[in-house]
Scaffold this motif. Sequence first.
Motif, PDB file in Angstrom:
ATOM      1  N   ALA A 129       0.470  -1.177   0.150  1.00 21.39           N
ATOM      2  CA  ALA A 129       0.458  -0.069  -0.172  1.00 21.39           C
ATOM      3  C   ALA A 129       0.524   0.699   0.177  1.00 21.39           C
ATOM      4  N   PRO A 130       0.790   1.854  -1.065  1.00 22.00           N
ATOM      5  CA  PRO A 130       1.675   3.400  -0.700  1.00 22.00           C
ATOM      6  C   PRO A 130       1.581   3.998  -0.059  1.00 22.00           C
ATOM      7  N   GLN A 131       0.686   4.124   1.109  1.00 23.83           N
ATOM      8  CA  GLN A 131       0.623   5.433   2.548  1.00 23.83           C
ATOM      9  C   GLN A 131       1.488   4.337   3.581  1.00 23.83           C
ATOM     10  N   ARG A 132       2.075   3.674   3.071  1.00 24.80           N
ATOM     11  CA  ARG A 132       2.917   2.302   4.125  1.00 24.80           C
ATOM     12  C   ARG A 132       4.315   2.810   4.141  1.00 24.80           C
ATOM     13  N   GLN A 133       4.737   3.321   2.468  1.00 26.39           N
ATOM     14  CA  GLN A 133       5.632   3.626   2.465  1.00 26.39           C
ATOM     15  C   GLN A 133       6.528   4.605   2.742  1.00 26.39           C
ATOM     16  N   LEU A 134       7.493   4.878   2.545  1.00 25.53           N
ATOM     17  CA  LEU A 134       8.086   6.228   3.450  1.00 25.53           C
ATOM     18  C   LEU A 134       9.874   5.878   4.150  1.00 25.53           C
ATOM     19  N   THR A 135      10.353   6.612   4.262  1.00 23.05           N
ATOM     20  CA  THR A 135      12.200   7.259   4.721  1.00 23.05           C
ATOM     21  C   THR A 135      11.625   7.189   6.227  1.00 23.05           C
ATOM     22  N   ALA A 136      12.745   6.150   6.160  1.00 19.04           N
ATOM     23  CA  ALA A 136      11.899   6.671   8.383  1.00 19.04           C
ATOM     24  C   ALA A 136      13.983   6.274   8.304  1.00 19.04           C
ATOM     25  N   GLN A 137      14.324   6.785  10.008  1.00 16.50           N
ATOM     26  CA  GLN A 137      15.496   6.985  10.697  1.00 16.50           C
ATOM     27  C   GLN A 137      15.476   5.806  11.022  1.00 16.50           C
ATOM     28  N   VAL A 138      16.820   4.742  10.460  1.00 13.57           N
ATOM     29  CA  VAL A 138      16.504   3.105  11.565  1.00 13.57           C
ATOM     30  C   VAL A 138      17.960   3.363  12.245  1.00 13.57           C
ATOM     31  N   SER A 139      17.882   3.058  13.154  1.00  6.05           N
ATOM     32  CA  SER A 139      19.273   2.065  13.891  1.00  6.05           C
ATOM     33  C   SER A 139      20.102   1.020  13.950  1.00  6.05           C
ATOM     34  N   PHE A 140      21.537   1.027  13.560  1.00  3.09           N
ATOM     35  CA  PHE A 140      21.858  -0.184  12.745  1.00  3.09           C
ATOM     36  C   PHE A 140      23.999  -0.013  13.265  1.00  3.09           C
TER      37      PHE A 140
END
Length: 189
Positions: A129-140
């Motif tokens: 679903a398009p509304q679920r797609q994003l750019t997120a800040q993640v910790s690695f």
Amino acid sequence: MIADAPSVDDRKPAAVALILRQVGAGQELLFIERAHHPDDPWSGNIGFPGGRRDPVDETLRHTAERETMEEVGIDLSGACYLGRLSDIVGANLPVRVSCFVYGLAEQVEPTVSPEVHDVFWFALHELVAPQRQLTAQVSFGGKLLEAPAIDLGLPGKAVLWGITYRLVNQFREVLESGEERQLPYELPL
């Protein structure tokens, strides 16, 4: 001095299982939330069951099946093997992940091992679903990164990103292209 990136041959082989089940008119994929351990770079991440190849594994497919049994108690020997996606190489660690796709004809109840914090099913149509797609800040690895991700909308769960995100998109592209119709099996879904 910056060290050279490892060659493909230096990447540690690993394998995961993308497991599908039919629910009503749609399909769901099985995901795990990895257990939280300070020494695990993927601690708490959402992924597919799997892990590094062990010397006892004849093939990477055996690795995916063994790890699935160990992590979530699902025996894939009776599942419909649907094929293998293209390998994904890690962007932040020297790993090469092979993904094997299975369809379950029967309902199974996964169990949680110490390597896994949670196991859950998620609708395939919701993943794309398009509304679920994003750019997120993640910790690695102690660093914050910006990465493409899928917001599962599940309270307390991390976004789906990294290798699993790339595998989900690759699987979606195969389904949308119709390539599965050219494979020597029929999707049981």
